[in-house]
Design an enzyme around this catalytic site. Structure first.
Site, short mmCIF file in Angstrom:
data_model
loop_
_atom_site.label_atom_id
_atom_site.label_comp_id
_atom_site.label_asym_id
_atom_site.label_seq_id
_atom_site.Cartn_x
_atom_site.Cartn_y
_atom_site.Cartn_z
N GLU A 73 0.81 -1.30 0.00
CA GLU A 73 -0.07 0.00 0.11
C GLU A 73 0.84 1.17 0.03
OE1 GLU A 73 -2.89 -0.45 -0.76
OE2 GLU A 73 -2.93 -2.57 -0.43
N HIS A 94 3.33 6.48 -5.40
CA HIS A 94 2.87 6.68 -6.81
C HIS A 94 2.00 7.88 -6.84
CE1 HIS A 94 1.06 4.60 -10.53
NE2 HIS A 94 2.12 5.63 -11.00
ZN LIG Z 1 -2.57 -3.00 -4.76
#
Ligand SMILES: [Zn+2]
Length: 678
Positions: A470, A476
């Site tokens: 996560e 990201h």
């Molecule tokens: Zn994922």
């Protein structure tokens, strides 16, 4: 002036969500108001008398409804992480309004006319790559819904869509009814032999809740999986396995065979209507893989290489079962059971043995340190912004120059009102508007072991990799550096989104990373190397069989969706044919996979099941690049940040990936990691 805080500027540090000041009831009126505002913004675009341009149409549409989006993220994030009856009631009331609003946009012909006019002149507009991507995305969100079709075909498309959503719903209802219908009540305690205490306890409670004596087992995963994994009684394992495998395949009112045939035919027809060869061609246009040929090529290549290993593993498992219990032929209902027994024999890796090395605070620090070493991010806990629950941790994330990179929320423990599982989400996406870089507010939510009075939160190894996973999604989001919010962070093609998350998991298996944070919570001793070695070895256990299984599902999915299905009349016969190259266990006539393959017939995975393996190929290939030069190599990390993490969905993922890696992803790294290549 409105008293509704959601309709005013937040005036909070970092413009963070003002959780403590929100009255739940305010959400509904805020939604209604901001939907109206967004409609007005769309009207302004449509009614503009100037000639359509990228700026007055595409960009204006992109930034329309910003306030609505902000409120939606806050609301739906709360509905997942900290919900209550009032929130759920509003969710039910507001969801139809939101889908009506988005349908109104997609069906807005005047709006599409303007978009199309910009799209048709795109070659003369000297747009940046990101702008081209945005234009393409906006245009396709209309054209892929039939905006270019003549009226009669538009009507046909609507009819198909309506029929499809009914069939998908019915498919799911049948599976649910089948799942709920089956009960296996055990009254003789001897028949529970092998089951761990927790599973027996749960079965007893389930029986009690239905006013029955004994132990009750159902086809729900938390009940079914422990039974087939641990129950020594082979006849009962067979009974429950056959029941699970025949959902929707019993020639009764809940049978799904006809629905499968109808869904695949309608999808094919829909794709044809829109000018695509098959449903898979339609879906894959907006995926990294691009074409069914690519998916088939990649699947068959992996298959060819994994199959010998899978066959060998199967033979070993068969021999093991024979030695242990005299099993002559390993059947489907033996798989989980003997795999678990063999795994215990080979590794005896007990969660309790590992947990002391993974105190939650240490693991969080570890993730932050890795992010610092790789991407120059610094995490500072702050307490001057609102939280939606006291358990939530809040951080200010900065780059090495002290510039704000993101606000980061982390919410780790289970409680009433939080759904199961683990996920990453955002309260505010990153974007650049009027030259100002608006940094994102990112959150991860998990359900980890809570601390007790005497012990801190100690994570299982699985929880450790979940946290890194996560956190990878969060990176990201946090490193996003794009202009348009709908292309920012994790807004990428579906078969690309798991690369940043899965690649981060790799650091959890590396000595140099583990020694940074895997320290005994009492003694401070770094995790012993033989344990690390065992973790690594056990992670490749039966990987050949697992790979074969995943690929077989992907190929079945492509079989249903990558060709004209009108010649298929027998679901089971077709499935047997599709599986012919991937089966290890003897065929079971009473069972059918397709009739309960909810991923592709009810959920959103049609022509997408391959993406599980695809993402693994990507992350293994990407991590091997790090391994070649050192897992904390700055140069490679910066390449990954510049070409992948910061780019979001601004460009085709294959282009981004190749810019990072220098070549297309190859399956060899995955096969090596899984121990399937010599
Ligand atoms: Zn994922």
């Amino acid at each position: 002036m409105t008293q509704n805080i959601l309709l005013k500027p937040f005036e909070t540090p970092y413009n963070s969500a003002p959780f403590s000041k929100i009255n739940t009831a305010d959400f509904f009126s805020a939604f209604k108001q901001t939907i109206e505002d967004s409609k007005a913004e769309i009207d302004t675009i449509v009614n503009n008398t100037e000639k359509p341009t990228f700026k007055n149409t595409i960009e204006a549409l992109e930034f329309a409804g910003e306030q609505l989006d902000r409120i939606s993220s806050i609301f739906f994030n709360l509905n997942s992480a900290e919900t209550n009856d009032a929130i759920q009631k509003i969710a039910q009331e507001v969801s139809p309004l939101l889908s009506e609003f988005s349908n109104d946009i997609t069906l807005n012909e005047a709006l599409f006319k303007r978009i199309k006019s910009v799209y048709n002149s795109k070659d003369h507009l000297s747009l940046t790559i990101e702008q081209q991507t945005l234009l393409d995305k906006k245009y396709k969100s209309f054209s892929r819904n039939g905006a270019n079709l003549p009226e009669d075909k538009k009507a046909k498309l609507r009819e198909i869509d309506k029929e499809l959503s009914k069939l998908k719903l019915k498919f799911g209802e049948n599976i649910l009814a089948e799942t709920n219908k089956f009960e296996m009540l055990i009254t003789d305690e001897n028949e529970l032999s092998g089951l761990p205490e927790g599973a027996m306890e749960a079965a007893k409670q389930l029986a009690e809740s239905k006013k029955k004596e004994g132990w009750l087992f159902t086809l729900d995963y938390p009940s079914y999986i422990p039974f087939v994994t641990y129950a020594d009684n082979r006849i009962l394992r067979k009974k429950i396995t056959l029941a699970a495998g025949s959902k929707g395949f019993n020639n009764d009112a809940l049978d799904n065979q006809d629905i499968v045939l109808k869904i695949t035919k309608l999808r094919f027809e829909r794709a044809n209507l829109l000018g695509y060869k098959t449903h898979a061609h339609f879906v894959l246009e907006e995926r990294m893989a691009k074409t069914p040929e690519k998916v088939l090529g990649f699947s068959n290549e992996l298959l060819e290489k994994a199959k010998p290993a899978a066959e060998k593993e199967f033979q070993n498992l068969q021999n093991f079962a024979k030695d242990l219990d005299g099993i002559e032929q390993l059947e489907k209902w033996d798989g989980h059971y003997y795999s678990e027994k063999l795994k215990q024999k080979l590794f005896s890796l007990d969660d309790e043995l590992l947990k002391p090395y993974f105190k939650l605070e240490n693991v969080i620090d570890g993730a932050f340190t890795v992010a610092n070493k790789l991407f120059d991010l610094n995490f500072e806990e702050i307490n001057n912004i609102d939280k939606y629950h006291e358990d939530v941790l809040t951080y200010k994330v900065t780059d090495n120059n002290g510039g704000l990179a993101a606000i980061f929320y982390a919410d780790f423990f289970p409680r009433t009102g939080k759904r199961n599982g683990a996920w990453m989400t955002s309260y505010k996406p990153q974007s650049i508007k009027n030259g100002l870089d608006d940094r994102p507010h990112i959150s991860i939510v998990c359900n980890f072991t809570k601390p007790t009075k005497s012990k801190p939160s100690l994570l299982t190894f699985n929880e450790v990799t979940t946290l890194f996973h996560e956190f990878g999604h969060a990176l990201h989001g946090m490193l996003a550096n794009t202009t348009y919010p709908s292309l920012s962070g994790t807004s990428v093609f579906w078969d690309f989104v798991e690369l940043p998350s899965q690649v981060m998991e790799n650091w959890c298996y590396e000595k140099d990373a583990l020694s940074l944070f895997a320290k005994h919570y009492e003694t401070g001793e770094v995790i012993p190397m033989d344990l690390v070695k065992k973790i690594k070895e056990s992670s490749t256990f039966l990987q050949g069989m697992q790979t074969l299984r995943q690929i077989s599902f992907g190929l079945l999915d492509m079989g249903w969706h990558g060709q004209d299905p009108s010649k298929i009349s027998n679901v089971k016969a077709y499935e047997v044919e599709a599986f012919s190259n991937t089966t290890l266990y003897p065929e079971v006539a009473e069972n059918c996979m397709s009739t309960s393959f909810s991923h592709i017939f009810q959920g959103g995975y049609s022509s997408g099941y391959y993406s599980y393996k695809w993402a693994e190929v990507l992350d293994a290939d990407a991590f091997e690049y790090f391994k070649e030069v050192g897992i904390f190599n700055k140069e490679v990390a910066i390449k990954f940040k510049d070409h992948v993490l910061s780019q979001g969905g601004t460009e085709d993922p294959m282009v981004l990936y190749k810019r990072f890696r220098g070549k297309e992803p190859q399956p060899e790294a995955l096969l090596r990691r899984a121990g399937l290549l010599e």
